[in-house]
Design a protein around this motif. Structure first.
Motif, PDB file in Angstrom:
ATOM      1  N   UNK A   3       0.837  -1.197   0.000  1.00 12.51           N
ATOM      2  CA  UNK A   3       0.000   0.000   0.000  1.00 12.51           C
ATOM      3  C   UNK A   3       0.875   1.252   0.000  1.00 12.51           C
ATOM      4  N   UNK A   4       0.660   2.094  -1.002  1.00 11.15           N
ATOM      5  CA  UNK A   4       1.427   3.336  -1.151  1.00 11.15           C
ATOM      6  C   UNK A   4       0.485   4.514  -0.925  1.00 11.15           C
ATOM      7  N   UNK A   5       0.701   5.247   0.153  1.00 11.66           N
ATOM      8  CA  UNK A   5      -0.142   6.407   0.442  1.00 11.66           C
ATOM      9  C   UNK A   5       0.446   7.652  -0.201  1.00 11.66           C
ATOM     10  N   UNK A   6      -0.368   8.368  -0.969  1.00 15.43           N
ATOM     11  CA  UNK A   6       0.071   9.604  -1.617  1.00 15.43           C
ATOM     12  C   UNK A   6      -0.381  10.803  -0.797  1.00 15.43           C
ATOM     13  N   UNK A   7       0.543  11.742  -0.584  1.00 15.49           N
ATOM     14  CA  UNK A   7       0.225  12.932   0.211  1.00 15.49           C
ATOM     15  C   UNK A   7       0.159  14.194  -0.637  1.00 15.49           C
ATOM     16  N   UNK A   8       0.394  14.053  -1.919  1.00 21.64           N
ATOM     17  CA  UNK A   8       0.236  15.141  -2.894  1.00 21.64           C
ATOM     18  C   UNK A   8      -0.308  14.539  -4.172  1.00 21.64           C
ATOM     19  N   UNK A   9      -0.709  15.408  -5.094  1.00 23.22           N
ATOM     20  CA  UNK A   9      -1.099  14.923  -6.405  1.00 23.22           C
ATOM     21  C   UNK A   9       0.142  14.424  -7.135  1.00 23.22           C
ATOM     22  N   UNK A  10       0.107  13.172  -7.546  1.00 21.16           N
ATOM     23  CA  UNK A  10       1.238  12.531  -8.215  1.00 21.16           C
ATOM     24  C   UNK A  10       0.870  12.268  -9.666  1.00 21.16           C
ATOM     25  N   UNK A  11       1.826  12.493 -10.561  1.00 23.72           N
ATOM     26  CA  UNK A  11       1.591  12.288 -11.986  1.00 23.72           C
ATOM     27  C   UNK A  11       1.042  10.883 -12.245  1.00 23.72           C
ATOM     28  N   UNK A  13       1.128   8.649 -14.708  1.00 22.97           N
ATOM     29  CA  UNK A  13       1.968   7.537 -15.144  1.00 22.97           C
ATOM     30  C   UNK A  13       2.707   6.852 -13.994  1.00 22.97           C
ATOM     31  N   UNK A  14       3.108   7.619 -12.984  1.00 21.60           N
ATOM     32  CA  UNK A  14       3.768   7.034 -11.827  1.00 21.60           C
ATOM     33  C   UNK A  14       2.832   6.147 -11.036  1.00 21.60           C
ATOM     34  N   UNK A  15       1.605   6.613 -10.833  1.00 20.14           N
ATOM     35  CA  UNK A  15       0.608   5.808 -10.117  1.00 20.14           C
ATOM     36  C   UNK A  15       0.239   4.571 -10.922  1.00 20.14           C
ATOM     37  N   UNK A  16       0.115   4.747 -12.231  1.00 21.75           N
ATOM     38  CA  UNK A  16      -0.210   3.599 -13.092  1.00 21.75           C
ATOM     39  C   UNK A  16       0.893   2.543 -13.018  1.00 21.75           C
ATOM     40  N   UNK A  24      -1.221  -0.917  -4.310  1.00 24.97           N
ATOM     41  CA  UNK A  24      -2.424  -0.107  -4.165  1.00 24.97           C
ATOM     42  C   UNK A  24      -2.006   1.311  -3.801  1.00 24.97           C
ATOM     43  N   UNK A  25      -2.567   2.302  -4.468  1.00 26.04           N
ATOM     44  CA  UNK A  25      -2.226   3.694  -4.188  1.00 26.04           C
ATOM     45  C   UNK A  25      -3.482   4.460  -3.799  1.00 26.04           C
ATOM     46  N   UNK A  26      -3.302   5.506  -3.002  1.00 24.20           N
ATOM     47  CA  UNK A  26      -4.422   6.350  -2.607  1.00 24.20           C
ATOM     48  C   UNK A  26      -4.010   7.282  -1.492  1.00 24.20           C
ATOM     49  N   UNK A  27      -4.841   8.303  -1.255  1.00 24.79           N
ATOM     50  CA  UNK A  27      -4.511   9.281  -0.216  1.00 24.79           C
ATOM     51  C   UNK A  27      -5.197   9.004   1.110  1.00 24.79           C
ATOM     52  N   UNK A  28      -5.943   7.887   1.202  1.00 21.84           N
ATOM     53  CA  UNK A  28      -6.670   7.585   2.438  1.00 21.84           C
ATOM     54  C   UNK A  28      -6.367   6.181   2.948  1.00 21.84           C
ATOM     55  N   UNK A  29      -5.219   5.642   2.580  1.00 22.45           N
ATOM     56  CA  UNK A  29      -4.871   4.283   2.989  1.00 22.45           C
ATOM     57  C   UNK A  29      -4.399   4.262   4.440  1.00 22.45           C
TER      58      UNK A  29
END
Length: 385
Positions: A3-11, A13-16, A24-29
């Protein structure tokens, strides 16, 4: 699945790419294995015990508590060089903005009345003249991925270029044009150059490196560009230098309450890496490094631990972050050997007070071995992959 938590908007292609790796990526993990950030400030953040690494999609890591992360066994990555082209192009723009009052001229034209604009322009344009870059001397302080590109580009513009970097790497040196003059100290840069551009990290040793004393050593009327970090320049000393004519123009990518409206300063809204291409390259680089560490324990582009990569062999991989003290490796191997488990492959590298060890074994490691390693006084983090 990590699980990768994002704390900013990430491009995207990187998330893909992370999703293609099975993450799994998201800002609420909750309980994330890793954090992926750009400018989010993490100094007051309490990290989950499950979080083993943090990736900064960019070069600077002043928004991350590096020392605390290291003590908690968290690897911190950045993406050096991924935004170099974007910053280089903005630096070339900044050179022109420092020379010719383009912005002042635009603002003046916009303030003219609709009748007689053409005539007024011809009459008033002399107020915005400035020198050409051709034949002038540029001092590049810091010759890493960004500084080297700028130095080479300035040579192509017909400038004489001095470069200063006491920590110049072999790879960076190969990138530099042979026309660049190596400066042995900053005083040489200050004494010889019509323009200065900063490309060094912000450290205790570089805090306010451009201060009142430095300005007195520079050529009168020098033009200065700072696309690196705000804290490299003493703002109040800069204002004094602009007022007394020691500095003709200051272009900064880090405006604040002191500099945003001051005469002689061109304040840019932190545009250095703000291109879609740069954001994509940073996100992709961060995604690859996160995935390789989470799945294989390999460390690339870390700012707090040694870079260590090892081809996988055997059945299990033991990864240990520990203090760089004697007999640590012997302790790990003794515990493994007591269980009659064969070591197929291993590597250990230090970085200052810390070290990182990877050991591939021929069979699974039982929980007793793992627990005993975790209980060692100098061990900070243990992972078995």
């Amino acid at each position: 699945m990590y699980k990768i938590k994002t704390l900013n908007k990430i491009s995207k292609p990187g998330l893909d790419l992370l999703e293609s790796f099975g993450c799994t990526t998201g800002d609420d993990l909750e309980k994330p294995d890793a954090l992926l950030v750009r400018s989010a400030k993490l100094h007051d953040m309490k990290f989950d015990p499950d979080t083993v690494c943090i990736a900064r999609a960019g070069a600077g890591v002043n928004n991350i508590p590096i020392d605390r992360c290291t003590e908690e066994g968290i690897v911190v990555f950045n993406t050096p060089g991924a935004n170099a082209e974007a910053v280089k192009e903005l630096a070339l723009c900044a050179l022109l903005l420092a020379s010719r009052d383009v912005i002042g001229g635009v603002e003046w034209v916009r303030g003219l009345t609709e009748d007689g604009v053409a005539a007024a322009v011809e009459k008033g344009k002399s107020a915005f003249v400035g020198p050409e870059l051709m034949g002038k001397t540029l001092g590049v302080i810091g010759l890493g991925a960004v500084g080297a590109k700028i130095a080479n580009a300035a040579i192509s513009l017909g400038m004489t270029v001095y470069g200063y970097d006491p920590y110049l790497s072999v790879n960076a040196a190969w990138m530099l044009s042979s026309c660049i003059i190596p400066a042995q100290d900053l005083d040489t840069i200050y004494r010889c150059c019509d323009y200065l551009t900063l490309h060094v990290p912000y450290l205790d040793s570089t805090h306010h490196m451009l201060n009142a004393d430095a300005f007195t050593k520079m050529k009168k009327g020098v033009r200065i560009i700072n696309l690196a970090r705000a804290e490299l320049v003493d703002d109040n000393a800069m204002l004094d230098a602009l007022q007394n004519g020691m500095v003709s123009r200051y272009v900064t990518d880090f405006p604040n309450d002191v500099t945003a409206h001051a005469a002689g300063i061109v304040p840019l809204p932190h545009l250095g890496a703000s291109t879609p291409e740069s954001e994509e390259k940073c996100a992709l680089m961060a995604a690859r490094d996160l995935n390789d560490y989470l799945k294989n324990g390999n460390i690339n582009h870390s700012v707090n631990l040694p870079n260590v990569s090892l081809e996988r062999m055997g059945v299990a991989r033991l990864c240990v972050i520990h203090r760089n003290v004697p007999r640590m490796i012997n302790g790990f191997l003794d515990l493994i050997g007591e269980k009659n488990i064969n070591v197929e492959h291993m590597i250990n590298k230090p970085r200052g007070e810390y070290a990182y060890t990877i050991i591939d074994t021929g069979s699974e490691l039982d929980q007793e071995i793992i627990d005993k390693i975790k209980q060692m006084n100098e061990v900070l983090r243990v992972r078995v992959i």
